[in-house]
Design a protein around this motif. Sequence first.
Motif, PDB file in Angstrom:
ATOM      1  N   THR A  16     -12.016   2.728  28.210  1.00 28.09           N
ATOM      2  CA  THR A  16     -11.731   3.174  29.571  1.00 28.09           C
ATOM      3  C   THR A  16     -12.651   2.458  30.552  1.00 28.09           C
ATOM      4  O   THR A  16     -13.658   1.878  30.167  1.00 28.09           O
ATOM      5  CB  THR A  16     -11.946   4.693  29.724  1.00 28.09           C
ATOM      6  OG1 THR A  16     -13.308   5.016  29.372  1.00 28.09           O
ATOM      7  CG2 THR A  16     -11.001   5.448  28.829  1.00 28.09           C
ATOM      8  N   ARG A  54     -14.673  -4.071  27.630  1.00 21.39           N
ATOM      9  CA  ARG A  54     -13.968  -2.943  28.252  1.00 21.39           C
ATOM     10  C   ARG A  54     -12.650  -3.425  28.836  1.00 21.39           C
ATOM     11  O   ARG A  54     -12.448  -4.629  29.066  1.00 21.39           O
ATOM     12  CB  ARG A  54     -14.835  -2.327  29.362  1.00 21.39           C
ATOM     13  CG  ARG A  54     -15.140  -3.279  30.515  1.00 21.39           C
ATOM     14  CD  ARG A  54     -15.625  -2.535  31.736  1.00 21.39           C
ATOM     15  NE  ARG A  54     -16.021  -3.417  32.835  1.00 21.39           N
ATOM     16  CZ  ARG A  54     -15.187  -3.965  33.693  1.00 21.39           C
ATOM     17  NH1 ARG A  54     -13.883  -3.783  33.577  1.00 21.39           N
ATOM     18  NH2 ARG A  54     -15.630  -4.745  34.682  1.00 21.39           N
ATOM     19  N   ARG A  76      -9.917  -4.034  35.136  1.00 16.68           N
ATOM     20  CA  ARG A  76      -9.478  -3.152  36.211  1.00 16.68           C
ATOM     21  C   ARG A  76      -9.002  -4.000  37.388  1.00 16.68           C
ATOM     22  O   ARG A  76      -9.405  -5.162  37.539  1.00 16.68           O
ATOM     23  CB  ARG A  76     -10.629  -2.258  36.667  1.00 16.68           C
ATOM     24  CG  ARG A  76     -11.403  -1.586  35.548  1.00 16.68           C
ATOM     25  CD  ARG A  76     -12.537  -0.740  36.129  1.00 16.68           C
ATOM     26  NE  ARG A  76     -13.389  -0.185  35.094  1.00 16.68           N
ATOM     27  CZ  ARG A  76     -14.660  -0.513  34.901  1.00 16.68           C
ATOM     28  NH1 ARG A  76     -15.236  -1.411  35.698  1.00 16.68           N
ATOM     29  NH2 ARG A  76     -15.368   0.048  33.936  1.00 16.68           N
ATOM     30  N   THR A  77      -8.189  -3.396  38.245  1.00 14.98           N
ATOM     31  CA  THR A  77      -7.754  -4.129  39.434  1.00 14.98           C
ATOM     32  C   THR A  77      -8.940  -4.527  40.299  1.00 14.98           C
ATOM     33  O   THR A  77      -8.897  -5.564  40.962  1.00 14.98           O
ATOM     34  CB  THR A  77      -6.762  -3.281  40.246  1.00 14.98           C
ATOM     35  OG1 THR A  77      -7.358  -2.012  40.546  1.00 14.98           O
ATOM     36  CG2 THR A  77      -5.471  -3.048  39.459  1.00 14.98           C
ATOM     37  N   ASP A 137     -11.584  -5.769  39.358  1.00 21.31           N
ATOM     38  CA  ASP A 137     -12.216  -6.958  38.783  1.00 21.31           C
ATOM     39  C   ASP A 137     -11.593  -8.253  39.290  1.00 21.31           C
ATOM     40  O   ASP A 137     -12.044  -9.341  38.916  1.00 21.31           O
ATOM     41  CB  ASP A 137     -12.101  -6.943  37.247  1.00 21.31           C
ATOM     42  CG  ASP A 137     -12.849  -5.793  36.604  1.00 21.31           C
ATOM     43  OD1 ASP A 137     -13.941  -5.452  37.092  1.00 21.31           O
ATOM     44  OD2 ASP A 137     -12.341  -5.241  35.603  1.00 21.31           O
ATOM     45  N   LEU A 156      -4.160  -7.170  35.231  1.00 16.12           N
ATOM     46  CA  LEU A 156      -5.377  -6.375  35.381  1.00 16.12           C
ATOM     47  C   LEU A 156      -5.012  -4.908  35.621  1.00 16.12           C
ATOM     48  O   LEU A 156      -4.191  -4.594  36.489  1.00 16.12           O
ATOM     49  CB  LEU A 156      -6.215  -6.897  36.553  1.00 16.12           C
ATOM     50  CG  LEU A 156      -7.091  -8.108  36.289  1.00 16.12           C
ATOM     51  CD1 LEU A 156      -7.661  -8.644  37.599  1.00 16.12           C
ATOM     52  CD2 LEU A 156      -8.219  -7.763  35.316  1.00 16.12           C
ATOM     53  N   GLY A 157      -5.610  -4.033  34.854  1.00 10.98           N
ATOM     54  CA  GLY A 157      -5.357  -2.612  35.015  1.00 10.98           C
ATOM     55  C   GLY A 157      -4.068  -2.123  34.398  1.00 10.98           C
ATOM     56  O   GLY A 157      -3.771  -0.932  34.481  1.00 10.98           O
ATOM     57  N   GLU A 158      -3.293  -3.004  33.751  1.00  7.16           N
ATOM     58  CA  GLU A 158      -2.016  -2.606  33.165  1.00  7.16           C
ATOM     59  C   GLU A 158      -2.144  -2.378  31.662  1.00  7.16           C
ATOM     60  O   GLU A 158      -3.102  -2.828  31.022  1.00  7.16           O
ATOM     61  CB  GLU A 158      -0.953  -3.672  33.432  1.00  7.16           C
ATOM     62  CG  GLU A 158      -0.612  -3.832  34.905  1.00  7.16           C
ATOM     63  CD  GLU A 158       0.567  -4.768  35.125  1.00  7.16           C
ATOM     64  OE1 GLU A 158       1.073  -5.323  34.126  1.00  7.16           O
ATOM     65  OE2 GLU A 158       0.980  -4.933  36.286  1.00  7.16           O
ATOM     66  N   SER A 159      -1.165  -1.685  31.104  1.00  4.53           N
ATOM     67  CA  SER A 159      -1.114  -1.414  29.674  1.00  4.53           C
ATOM     68  C   SER A 159       0.256  -1.795  29.134  1.00  4.53           C
ATOM     69  O   SER A 159       1.249  -1.781  29.862  1.00  4.53           O
ATOM     70  CB  SER A 159      -1.378   0.064  29.382  1.00  4.53           C
ATOM     71  OG  SER A 159      -2.674   0.447  29.780  1.00  4.53           O
ATOM     72  N   PRO A 194      -4.557  -1.270  26.835  1.00  6.46           N
ATOM     73  CA  PRO A 194      -4.842  -2.179  27.951  1.00  6.46           C
ATOM     74  C   PRO A 194      -4.493  -3.621  27.591  1.00  6.46           C
ATOM     75  O   PRO A 194      -4.665  -4.037  26.439  1.00  6.46           O
ATOM     76  CB  PRO A 194      -6.350  -2.007  28.170  1.00  6.46           C
ATOM     77  CG  PRO A 194      -6.692  -0.684  27.566  1.00  6.46           C
ATOM     78  CD  PRO A 194      -5.759  -0.521  26.407  1.00  6.46           C
TER      79      PRO A 194
END
Length: 204
Positions: A204, A25, A28-29, A31, A66-69, A74
């Motif tokens: 997601t 997956r 995420r921030t 994480d 982290l959390g960026e695209s 992602p």
Amino acid sequence: MTPSPAPSPADAATERPSSTAYEVRPGRTADRSAVINLIAGRIALLNQWTDVGPLKGDSATLLNHLGESEGGQPVVWMLCEDSTILGCAAVFPKAPYWTGDPDQRAEPAHYIAALFIYPTPGVLLARLLVFALLDRAARLPTEDGRTRWLRSATSSDRVMRYAHHAMGFAVSGGVARGPRLVHLLQQPARAIDGLATYVSTRTT
């Protein structure tokens, strides 16, 4: 150097049950703490074998994205078992300028800039994460239908040999980066038969 025969997901998960055991997956921030602990544990293990140092660049690449695209996708991907993070990779929609000639850089490609895996005896988690990235890259459309590549680079001869023999990467060349030779790795993205038995991927 030509690719080794492509390994299969079953080769990488020989001790896992015949049902989906892992999930890939986006990172995420939230994480961040788990990723810091994973990287610290991996570096401590590597330093038992050889003095690799703190790998600050690779660590920062993962933590900063982290959390960026990028390119609508992602950047950081996590390999998880239930709620436990076992691996992470930073994947960008194009390779750095120094990794090939202009024609190569114009090809559709995903570039693994950093990858850390928790060492689990009998289970080759790095393979599973790379398989998931290969499979996902193959399923994303390209503008002109050209083959998408999965590329990476390493200055470690040991990592280069493992990527070649265990993951099917070809060594496409080498580039001098400061005092070290960096090996360039690549393989065409492809759908991996049987992957869904071992790894599920969500976006997601």
